[in-house]
Design a protein around this motif. Structure first.
Motif, PDB file in Angstrom:
ATOM      1  N   GLU A 186       0.825  -1.212   0.000  1.00 19.59           N
ATOM      2  CA  GLU A 186       0.000   0.000   0.000  1.00 19.59           C
ATOM      3  C   GLU A 186       0.858   1.260   0.000  1.00 19.59           C
ATOM      4  N   LEU A 187       2.002   1.208   0.660  1.00 20.28           N
ATOM      5  CA  LEU A 187       2.856   2.387   0.774  1.00 20.28           C
ATOM      6  C   LEU A 187       3.817   2.554  -0.403  1.00 20.28           C
ATOM      7  N   GLU A 188       4.083   1.485  -1.114  1.00 23.99           N
ATOM      8  CA  GLU A 188       5.087   1.512  -2.183  1.00 23.99           C
ATOM      9  C   GLU A 188       4.849   2.625  -3.214  1.00 23.99           C
ATOM     10  N   PRO A 189       3.610   2.925  -3.636  1.00 17.57           N
ATOM     11  CA  PRO A 189       3.433   3.964  -4.656  1.00 17.57           C
ATOM     12  C   PRO A 189       3.601   5.398  -4.153  1.00 17.57           C
ATOM     13  N   THR A 190       3.733   5.593  -2.845  1.00 18.41           N
ATOM     14  CA  THR A 190       3.804   6.946  -2.298  1.00 18.41           C
ATOM     15  C   THR A 190       5.157   7.594  -2.589  1.00 18.41           C
ATOM     16  N   ASP A 191       5.272   8.888  -2.239  1.00 14.06           N
ATOM     17  CA  ASP A 191       6.542   9.589  -2.457  1.00 14.06           C
ATOM     18  C   ASP A 191       7.450   9.551  -1.224  1.00 14.06           C
ATOM     19  N   MET A 192       7.199   8.635  -0.298  1.00 17.09           N
ATOM     20  CA  MET A 192       8.065   8.505   0.873  1.00 17.09           C
ATOM     21  C   MET A 192       9.507   8.190   0.445  1.00 17.09           C
ATOM     22  N   GLY A 424      26.393  36.347   2.812  1.00 17.81           N
ATOM     23  CA  GLY A 424      26.929  34.993   2.745  1.00 17.81           C
ATOM     24  C   GLY A 424      25.876  33.906   2.692  1.00 17.81           C
ATOM     25  N   THR A 425      24.597  34.287   2.609  1.00 14.73           N
ATOM     26  CA  THR A 425      23.517  33.305   2.485  1.00 14.73           C
ATOM     27  C   THR A 425      23.306  32.974   1.010  1.00 14.73           C
ATOM     28  N   ASP A 426      22.913  31.740   0.740  1.00 18.78           N
ATOM     29  CA  ASP A 426      22.694  31.302  -0.642  1.00 18.78           C
ATOM     30  C   ASP A 426      21.220  30.948  -0.820  1.00 18.78           C
ATOM     31  N   PRO A 427      20.368  31.925  -1.114  1.00 12.88           N
ATOM     32  CA  PRO A 427      18.936  31.646  -1.218  1.00 12.88           C
ATOM     33  C   PRO A 427      18.623  30.689  -2.367  1.00 12.88           C
ATOM     34  N   VAL A 428      17.616  29.869  -2.154  1.00 15.38           N
ATOM     35  CA  VAL A 428      17.097  28.976  -3.186  1.00 15.38           C
ATOM     36  C   VAL A 428      15.878  29.659  -3.805  1.00 15.38           C
ATOM     37  N   LEU A 429      15.955  29.962  -5.090  1.00 22.52           N
ATOM     38  CA  LEU A 429      14.876  30.661  -5.781  1.00 22.52           C
ATOM     39  C   LEU A 429      13.994  29.651  -6.522  1.00 22.52           C
ATOM     40  N   LEU A 430      12.981  30.159  -7.220  1.00 27.02           N
ATOM     41  CA  LEU A 430      11.996  29.272  -7.829  1.00 27.02           C
ATOM     42  C   LEU A 430      12.623  28.302  -8.824  1.00 27.02           C
ATOM     43  N   GLU A 431      13.539  28.779  -9.657  1.00 28.90           N
ATOM     44  CA  GLU A 431      14.176  27.882 -10.621  1.00 28.90           C
ATOM     45  C   GLU A 431      15.006  26.819  -9.908  1.00 28.90           C
ATOM     46  N   ASP A 432      15.584  27.177  -8.786  1.00 26.34           N
ATOM     47  CA  ASP A 432      16.319  26.198  -7.985  1.00 26.34           C
ATOM     48  C   ASP A 432      15.367  25.127  -7.448  1.00 26.34           C
ATOM     49  N   TRP A 433      14.207  25.575  -6.968  1.00 22.96           N
ATOM     50  CA  TRP A 433      13.210  24.618  -6.491  1.00 22.96           C
ATOM     51  C   TRP A 433      12.765  23.706  -7.632  1.00 22.96           C
ATOM     52  N   ARG A 434      12.641  24.242  -8.831  1.00 27.88           N
ATOM     53  CA  ARG A 434      12.254  23.403  -9.967  1.00 27.88           C
ATOM     54  C   ARG A 434      13.291  22.293 -10.198  1.00 27.88           C
ATOM     55  N   ALA A 435      14.546  22.590  -9.942  1.00 31.47           N
ATOM     56  CA  ALA A 435      15.596  21.577 -10.086  1.00 31.47           C
ATOM     57  C   ALA A 435      15.416  20.468  -9.043  1.00 31.47           C
ATOM     58  N   ILE A 436      15.078  20.854  -7.805  1.00 36.33           N
ATOM     59  CA  ILE A 436      14.799  19.854  -6.768  1.00 36.33           C
ATOM     60  C   ILE A 436      13.590  19.021  -7.160  1.00 36.33           C
ATOM     61  N   ASP A 437      12.554  19.697  -7.621  1.00 35.03           N
ATOM     62  CA  ASP A 437      11.336  19.025  -8.043  1.00 35.03           C
ATOM     63  C   ASP A 437      11.627  18.000  -9.143  1.00 35.03           C
ATOM     64  N   ALA A 438      12.405  18.404 -10.128  1.00 33.98           N
ATOM     65  CA  ALA A 438      12.747  17.506 -11.236  1.00 33.98           C
ATOM     66  C   ALA A 438      13.575  16.320 -10.747  1.00 33.98           C
ATOM     67  N   ALA A 439      14.474  16.565  -9.798  1.00 36.45           N
ATOM     68  CA  ALA A 439      15.299  15.477  -9.264  1.00 36.45           C
ATOM     69  C   ALA A 439      14.435  14.465  -8.511  1.00 36.45           C
ATOM     70  N   GLU A 440      13.418  14.938  -7.800  1.00 28.83           N
ATOM     71  CA  GLU A 440      12.522  14.027  -7.080  1.00 28.83           C
ATOM     72  C   GLU A 440      11.683  13.200  -8.056  1.00 28.83           C
ATOM     73  N   VAL A 441      11.211  13.837  -9.107  1.00 29.28           N
ATOM     74  CA  VAL A 441      10.439  13.113 -10.115  1.00 29.28           C
ATOM     75  C   VAL A 441      11.317  12.052 -10.791  1.00 29.28           C
ATOM     76  N   ALA A 442      12.552  12.433 -11.108  1.00 23.07           N
ATOM     77  CA  ALA A 442      13.465  11.481 -11.754  1.00 23.07           C
ATOM     78  C   ALA A 442      13.791  10.313 -10.825  1.00 23.07           C
ATOM     79  N   LEU A 443      13.987  10.594  -9.539  1.00 25.34           N
ATOM     80  CA  LEU A 443      14.278   9.524  -8.585  1.00 25.34           C
ATOM     81  C   LEU A 443      13.075   8.592  -8.451  1.00 25.34           C
ATOM     82  N   GLY A 444      11.887   9.157  -8.407  1.00 28.89           N
ATOM     83  CA  GLY A 444      10.687   8.329  -8.328  1.00 28.89           C
ATOM     84  C   GLY A 444      10.536   7.423  -9.532  1.00 28.89           C
TER      85      GLY A 444
END
Length: 471
Positions: A186-192, A424-444
């Motif tokens: 039941e849990l296998e299809p989730t994004d955990m 000295g802070t390195d903010p993550v902007l929207l395009e950066d978040w899109r890269a994280i999003d794409a990496a999660e989709v690719a890993l899934g």
């Protein structure tokens, strides 16, 4: 009303500076506040949506259980607000560390704090700090892949969890019980994250008991959440019929509240269930409050006192106690907000004092500083409740602008992101978040899933750096 011809020159665009607003917290309340600001149309705005995490969506990402894909799909709706040209996501920025509240206030024209209520409430009973006793906030953070989750503590507790007791009868308590009683299939299809799936599959859970100190008429779960508990592939929900014998006050409450009435219908159906061989029993016990966690080096049981509930819904003990075996105890008795440096906090309620969303300092309203969401009203309502709440706060902010109490263009720094980078802070902007999003989709996709959540700070930020290098 006069009609303006399409041939009439509307004149040069307005040169008035936009109202620069920093929204602290990119969960539903913050995103709804940004949406309300960009939709109002009367005042030009520029919104910086700031979050400590490098990812948006708050509790939609790290609070809603991963086996609720339809509810988690709310983030598709929230994403539209992030795409607005007048909204800028600024993640990986911690207020109080990277920039103080006072410095942020001096940078923009107004600040709206929407950073939620992340701290759990304690039971304040003996044994609560024993190994094997967890806060639901810690367990939920772990199974949703929050980068601050303590894997070692949670997974050590799960590895020995044959008998589980969940304390609380809200939706989060039901989420925890449901996730622990699910089968691996039941849990296998989730994004955990994969390590979460592996640990849950290996957990030796044989029974789950959910305790409520008051009766079913006072429980705060929704009927949808309740019904889902009865749809598990290999679990049977059990309810003691005696717990459903209501007094006159509870019957009156049930008659007046459709949610309570529907909940009772479901519970009465389950009261006819009997334990089934090969299926995990999930017991809902009402009128039962924990008075002590038992054990020497770790939790071994819960001493429970029978309660009675008066006509005002208050529970009191009867002195009648029993002991439940427990290898894992999860408390789910509410959330409270934490303080930020320079920001007032009502310690008892865990909220920032306010008047229609305008922050109160020593009892006086402060134009330019506002709150919305759980840090404003406490941990109540559902995700959609934040929309009305945020609109109220934004209406207050705009009223202050109309009254000249907040002036567009009053901030002292040209650009918040440039200021943060200079520090000295390195903010993550929207395009950066899109890269994280794409990496999660690719890993899934490597395991046939729609997504697999990245759960470590280094991994999240590495996905951003990899995308930058690829450009």
């Amino acid at each position: 009303m006069p009609v303006v011809s399409a041939d009439v020159d509307p004149g040069p665009p307005s040169t008035a500076p936009p109202l620069r607003v920093a929204v602290v917290g990119a969960g539903p309340a913050g995103i709804y506040a940004a949406e309300a600001l960009t939709r109002q149309g009367d005042v030009p705005v520029a919104v910086d949506l700031i979050d400590r995490l490098p990812t948006p969506f708050g509790l939609v990402r790290h609070g809603i259980a991963p086996d609720h894909p339809k509810m988690r799909a709310i983030r598709d709706t929230l994403h539209r607000a992030l795409d607005h040209p007048d909204v800028r996501f600024v993640g990986n920025v911690e207020i109080g560390t990277d920039i103080s509240c006072a410095e942020l206030q001096a940078t923009v024209d107004a600040v709206v704090y929407t950073y939620g209520a992340a701290l759990d409430r304690h039971l304040a009973i003996p044994g609560e700090e024993l190994p094997g006793s967890l806060a639901a906030t810690d367990l939920v953070a772990w199974y949703t892949g929050h980068p601050d989750a303590d894997r070692t503590v949670v997974e050590a507790a799960l590895a020995r969890a044959r008998s589980v007791v969940v304390i609380g009868v809200g939706n989060v308590a039901l989420d925890v019980a449901r996730v622990l009683a699910r089968t691996p299939a039941e849990l296998e299809p989730t994004d955990m994250p994969q390590h979460v799936l592996d640990a849950l599959a290996a957990a030796p859970v044989e029974e789950v008991t959910v305790l409520g100190r008051r009766g079913p008429a006072q429980a705060t779960f929704t009927t949808q959440e309740l019904r889902e508990l009865g749809e598990l592939a290999a679990a049977t929900v059990l309810v003691d019929p005696a717990d459903l014998e209501l007094d006159a006050a509870a019957e009156e409450r049930a008659a007046a509240d459709r949610v309570v009435s529907r909940n009772l219908t479901v519970l009465r159906e389950w009261a006819q269930h009997s334990p089934e061989p090969g299926r995990t029993p999930v017991r809902l016990r009402f009128f039962a409050r924990p008075v002590r966690l038992l054990g020497s080096d770790r939790v071994s049981g819960v001493e429970v006192e029978r309660t009675v509930v008066d006509e005002d819904g208050r529970a009191s003990g009867t002195g009648e106690t029993t002991v439940l075996p427990a290898d894992l105890v999860v408390r789910s008795v509410g959330y409270r907000g934490r303080g930020l440096p320079d920001l007032p906090l009502d310690e008892q309620r865990g909220t920032v004092p306010h008047e229609a969303g305008r922050i109160l300092r020593e009892g006086r309203a402060v134009p330019g500083e506002y709150v919305a969401g759980w840090i404003k009203r406490g941990p109540t309502g559902v995700v959609g409740t934040n929309k009305h709440d945020a609109r109220e706060t934004v209406a207050t902010l705009l009223a202050d602008v109309a009254a000249g109490l907040v002036r567009p263009g009053g901030g002292g720094v040209d650009d918040l992101v440039a200021e943060l980078r200079a520090r000295g802070t390195d903010p993550v902007l929207l395009e950066d978040w899109r890269a994280i999003d794409a990496a999660e989709v690719a890993l899934g996709a490597t395991r046939g899933r729609a997504r697999t959540t990245l759960h470590e700070w280094d991994t999240l930020l590495a996905a951003v750096k990899a995308a930058v290098r690829a450009e």
